[in-house]
Motif scaffolding. Sequence first.
Motif, PDB file in Angstrom:
ATOM      1  N   VAL A  75       0.840  -1.204   0.000  1.00 25.44           N
ATOM      2  CA  VAL A  75       0.000   0.000   0.000  1.00 25.44           C
ATOM      3  C   VAL A  75       0.869   1.246   0.000  1.00 25.44           C
ATOM      4  N   LEU A  76       1.887   1.271   0.831  1.00 33.56           N
ATOM      5  CA  LEU A  76       2.765   2.442   0.895  1.00 33.56           C
ATOM      6  C   LEU A  76       3.465   2.668  -0.444  1.00 33.56           C
ATOM      7  N   ASP A  77       3.884   1.593  -1.101  1.00 31.37           N
ATOM      8  CA  ASP A  77       4.499   1.727  -2.431  1.00 31.37           C
ATOM      9  C   ASP A  77       3.525   2.347  -3.428  1.00 31.37           C
ATOM     10  N   VAL A  78       2.290   1.864  -3.424  1.00 29.28           N
ATOM     11  CA  VAL A  78       1.284   2.398  -4.342  1.00 29.28           C
ATOM     12  C   VAL A  78       0.983   3.856  -4.002  1.00 29.28           C
ATOM     13  N   LEU A  79       0.800   4.164  -2.727  1.00 34.16           N
ATOM     14  CA  LEU A  79       0.497   5.546  -2.334  1.00 34.16           C
ATOM     15  C   LEU A  79       1.618   6.498  -2.727  1.00 34.16           C
ATOM     16  N   ASP A  80       2.854   6.035  -2.629  1.00 33.00           N
ATOM     17  CA  ASP A  80       3.998   6.883  -3.000  1.00 33.00           C
ATOM     18  C   ASP A  80       4.009   7.230  -4.484  1.00 33.00           C
ATOM     19  N   ARG A  81       3.505   6.334  -5.305  1.00 38.93           N
ATOM     20  CA  ARG A  81       3.585   6.595  -6.743  1.00 38.93           C
ATOM     21  C   ARG A  81       2.301   7.152  -7.352  1.00 38.93           C
TER      22      ARG A  81
END
Length: 106
Positions: free
Chosen positions: A30-36
Motif C-alpha cells: 500500500v505504501l508503495d502504491v500511495l507513494d507513486r
Amino acid sequence: MIDWARVAELRDEVGEDDFGEVIEIFCEEVLDVLDRLDSRNNDEMKTDLHFLKGSAANIGMQKLSQICEDAERVILANGLSEVDLTVLRTTYEESHQAMRARSTAD
C-alpha cells in the motif's frame, strides 16, 4: 472502517503466525502504491486503485476499499485530477492504526 469478521476469518485462514506477515506485506505494498499515485496517469491509477480496493477488502479494510472504488468511478467520469488522494492516504493511516491498536489489545 474495519470488517473485524473478515480480519478474524483471514487470521484463521493463514494462521496466527503468518497473519502478522500478511498484514506487513499488505502495508508495504500500500505504501508503495500511495507513494507513486501522484505521478500516475488515468490508466495506471485505475490499475493501482483496483489493486488497493481488492487487497484492502481481502484484509478487512472496508472503508479503504470503498474509497478506492469511489476513486475508480471518479477517474472514469471526471479524470485523474478529481481524485482526492489525501482522503485515500488518511483512510489508510486510520485503518492501519485501528488494526494495530486491536492487535496489541488481543
